[in-house]
Scaffold this active site. Structure first.
Site, mmCIF file in Angstrom:
data_model
loop_
_atom_site.group_PDB
_atom_site.id
_atom_site.type_symbol
_atom_site.label_atom_id
_atom_site.label_comp_id
_atom_site.label_asym_id
_atom_site.label_seq_id
_atom_site.Cartn_x
_atom_site.Cartn_y
_atom_site.Cartn_z
ATOM 1 N N HIS A 19 10.365 -5.215 -6.958
ATOM 2 C CA HIS A 19 9.821 -4.697 -5.540
ATOM 3 C C HIS A 19 8.415 -5.481 -5.365
ATOM 4 O O HIS A 19 8.103 -6.262 -4.697
ATOM 5 C CB HIS A 19 9.465 -3.208 -5.402
ATOM 6 C CG HIS A 19 8.913 -2.837 -4.326
ATOM 7 N ND1 HIS A 19 9.710 -2.335 -3.195
ATOM 8 C CD2 HIS A 19 7.542 -2.870 -3.873
ATOM 9 C CE1 HIS A 19 9.105 -2.057 -2.075
ATOM 10 N NE2 HIS A 19 7.633 -2.234 -2.722
ATOM 11 N N GLU A 20 7.393 -5.080 -6.393
ATOM 12 C CA GLU A 20 6.201 -5.850 -6.203
ATOM 13 C C GLU A 20 6.307 -7.410 -6.562
ATOM 14 O O GLU A 20 5.476 -8.220 -6.017
ATOM 15 C CB GLU A 20 5.228 -5.348 -7.465
ATOM 16 C CG GLU A 20 4.800 -3.981 -7.367
ATOM 17 C CD GLU A 20 4.480 -3.398 -5.978
ATOM 18 O OE1 GLU A 20 3.995 -4.333 -5.290
ATOM 19 O OE2 GLU A 20 4.522 -2.313 -5.589
ATOM 20 N N HIS B 164 6.481 -9.059 -3.180
ATOM 21 C CA HIS B 164 5.401 -9.008 -2.425
ATOM 22 C C HIS B 164 4.629 -10.516 -3.136
ATOM 23 O O HIS B 164 3.990 -11.253 -2.346
ATOM 24 C CB HIS B 164 4.495 -7.889 -2.840
ATOM 25 C CG HIS B 164 4.680 -6.864 -2.091
ATOM 26 N ND1 HIS B 164 4.709 -6.450 -0.613
ATOM 27 C CD2 HIS B 164 4.846 -5.451 -2.401
ATOM 28 C CE1 HIS B 164 4.810 -5.510 -0.031
ATOM 29 N NE2 HIS B 164 4.869 -4.689 -1.275
ATOM 30 N N GLU C 274 6.107 -5.843 3.421
ATOM 31 C CA GLU C 274 6.869 -4.940 2.826
ATOM 32 C C GLU C 274 8.406 -5.446 2.997
ATOM 33 O O GLU C 274 9.419 -4.983 2.170
ATOM 34 C CB GLU C 274 6.913 -3.519 3.570
ATOM 35 C CG GLU C 274 5.562 -2.909 3.386
ATOM 36 C CD GLU C 274 5.182 -2.539 1.882
ATOM 37 O OE1 GLU C 274 6.331 -2.527 1.080
ATOM 38 O OE2 GLU C 274 4.127 -2.558 1.592
#
Length: 495
Positions: free
Chosen positions: A263-264, A267, A293
């Protein structure tokens, strides 16, 4: 030097201070000793005030007016000038002493939150959170009055330019009308399927980190310009050219840390791929937090929880942890990674129930900012909302209203970005897969280059060239954000 060139020079200085604050913020959340908090609060407040003073210099308004009359600017420069004007409105609406007071209040509240969360003691947090909300509300009312919008809309706009509660109300009403039935049908389907077998630990932190780094490299993270660390709350931060992500490990469960890293990394790829010629300028920043996001959720949810990717991942995790037996087979791991449960914790929530967690926070913070709900009543309102939307009631505040850093950290108006981002991710992944039919088959080989290349061209390197997330989506997918693709994705994956 033209007025526009002088504006670029000034904004490059402001960006450098922002980068310094980014590194200090990362340090605060990862390795700073607890006793250094007062000094750190002073440092961040001082830098915030310096940046604010640069942004609100009376000469800025004159330079903007002069540059806006310059007919020689190209399309990117005009977009940069539009973003500069937006930043100027936001900066000049809020007095410098309020910026400093807010920064100090947030620094104190963040450290108090860490202790209050560990002890499940909401009363300990209440005084500092009350101070943060008062300062945030004061700033939002000042900005809203200048922009001609409500205080909460001003907060939304600061994270996602153009975002308004009226539009989000409609999108979330569509979702909240769809989710309860979907959750029930998915849980029924799961109950009739073979039980998921949990891989048994312990899973050494060293091995989990090794797996996480390997996955980051597969996705395309550049470790020459970034790093992976540990924090209480996973995040992506750092500075331009120095993108730092964090996760948290549990030796009894490797899946949460791994998906947190993926997930990160979504980003981080956005930050590492911003337009090189504009990195120090407003137009070179990310296009709002819903789009940001979308990049993390596109990687984690659309790509890395897909059946194609899990098929490739299964032997990799089996080898990493020395696993054997049916728990480590691809079909079991796929069901493990797409398991739906009514849970207490947002960051551990599955893709189906997650929007319900966000709709709750959206309703609560909108009411808190408007004064329709008071902070002493927050734990009760939280628990009532969890019962209604998710179907469970947290047994304590650590698993309830103390779980997120956003409100103590001053991030009011941010929560809707997560579910707007999930919807955006579905719409972008659908467009990408249609434009390049090789994207999905490549995931079954653990290859992300086709997907990342499409995102780099269509999202990452466009920065803030488009005026809003909806404008970007319209340019890339042919229409503004709607819930239909996201709802179809959920039905296809889970039913």
């Amino acid at each position: 030097m033209t007025a526009y060139q002088e504006l670029e020079r000034r904004h490059a200085r402001i960006a450098a201070i922002g980068d310094a604050l980014g590194i200090l913020g990362w340090d605060t959340q990862t390795i700073m000793p607890e006793g250094a908090n007062d000094g750190r609060a002073e440092q961040t407040a001082t830098l915030s005030v310096i940046a604010h003073e640069l942004a609100t210099d009376p000469r800025m308004g004159d330079l903007l007016a002069e540059a806006e009359g310059d007919g020689s600017l190209d399309a990117w420069q005009r977009a940069n000038l539009r973003e500069m004007r937006r930043h100027h409105i936001q900066a000049t609406a809020v007095p410098a002493d309020l910026v400093e007071a807010t920064s100090k209040a947030v620094s104190v509240c963040e450290m108090t939150w860490r202790a209050a969360r560990a002890e499940s003691d909401y009363a300990k947090l209440l005084p500092s959170l009350t101070e943060v909300l008062a300062r945030v509300r004061e700033g939002a009312e000042a900005l809203g009055s200048v922009m001609g919008i409500s205080a909460y809309d001003a907060l939304l706009d600061s994270h996602d330019p153009g975002a308004r509660a009226e539009r989000i109300d409609a999108l979330f009403a569509d979702l909240s009308g769809f989710l309860p039935d979907l959750i029930g049908r998915v849980l029924d389907k799961q109950a009739a399927a073979p039980a998921v077998i949990e891989p048994q630990g312990p899973f050494a932190v060293e091995k989990q980190r090794e797996l996480g780094v390997r996955m980051m490299e597969r996705l395309g993270f550049d470790f020459r310009r970034g790093r992976l660390d540990v924090s209480l709350h996973p995040f992506c931060g750092g500075a331009t050219g120095d993108v730092r992500i964090t996760t948290r490990y549990d030796e009894a469960n490797f899946t949460d840390a791994l998906m947190g890293i993926l997930h990160e990394t979504g980003h981080a790829l956005y930050e590492q791929d911003r337009p090189a010629a504009w990195l120090t300028q407003p137009v070179g920043q990310s296009r709002g937090m819903a789009v940001h996001e979308s990049q993390s959720l596109l990687m984690e949810m659309q790509a890395c929880r897909s059946a194609e990717f899990i098929t490739w991942l299964a032997p990799v995790v089996r080898e990493t942890f020395g696993g054997e037996g049916p728990a480590w087979e691809a079909d079991n791991l796929r069901r493990l990674y797409s398991r739906v449960e009514r849970g207490f914790i947002r960051v551990n929530a599955d893709e189906v129930t997650y929007p319900a967690h966000i709709i709750l926070r959206y309703r609560l913070e909108k009411a808190l900012v408007a004064g329709d709900l008071t902070l002493p009543d927050l734990p009760g309102a939280w628990n009532d909302g969890m019962a209604e939307l998710v179907g469970v009631v947290p047994p304590n505040d650590r698993l309830g209203c103390l779980q997120d850093i956003h409100w103590p950290g001053g991030g009011w108006g941010y929560f809707p970005s997560y579910t707007l981002g999930a919807m955006t991710a579905a719409q972008l992944f659908d467009a990408a897969s249609t434009a390049d039919p090789e994207i999905v088959p490549a995931l079954s080989r653990g290859e992300f280059a086709p997907l990342v290349n499409w995102l780099r061209v269509n999202v990452h390197q466009t920065g803030c060239f488009h005026a809003s997330g909806d404008e970007l989506l319209t340019a890339v997918t042919g229409r503004p954000l709607d819930a239909s693709v996201f709802k179809r994705h959920l039905e296809r994956r889970y039913l």
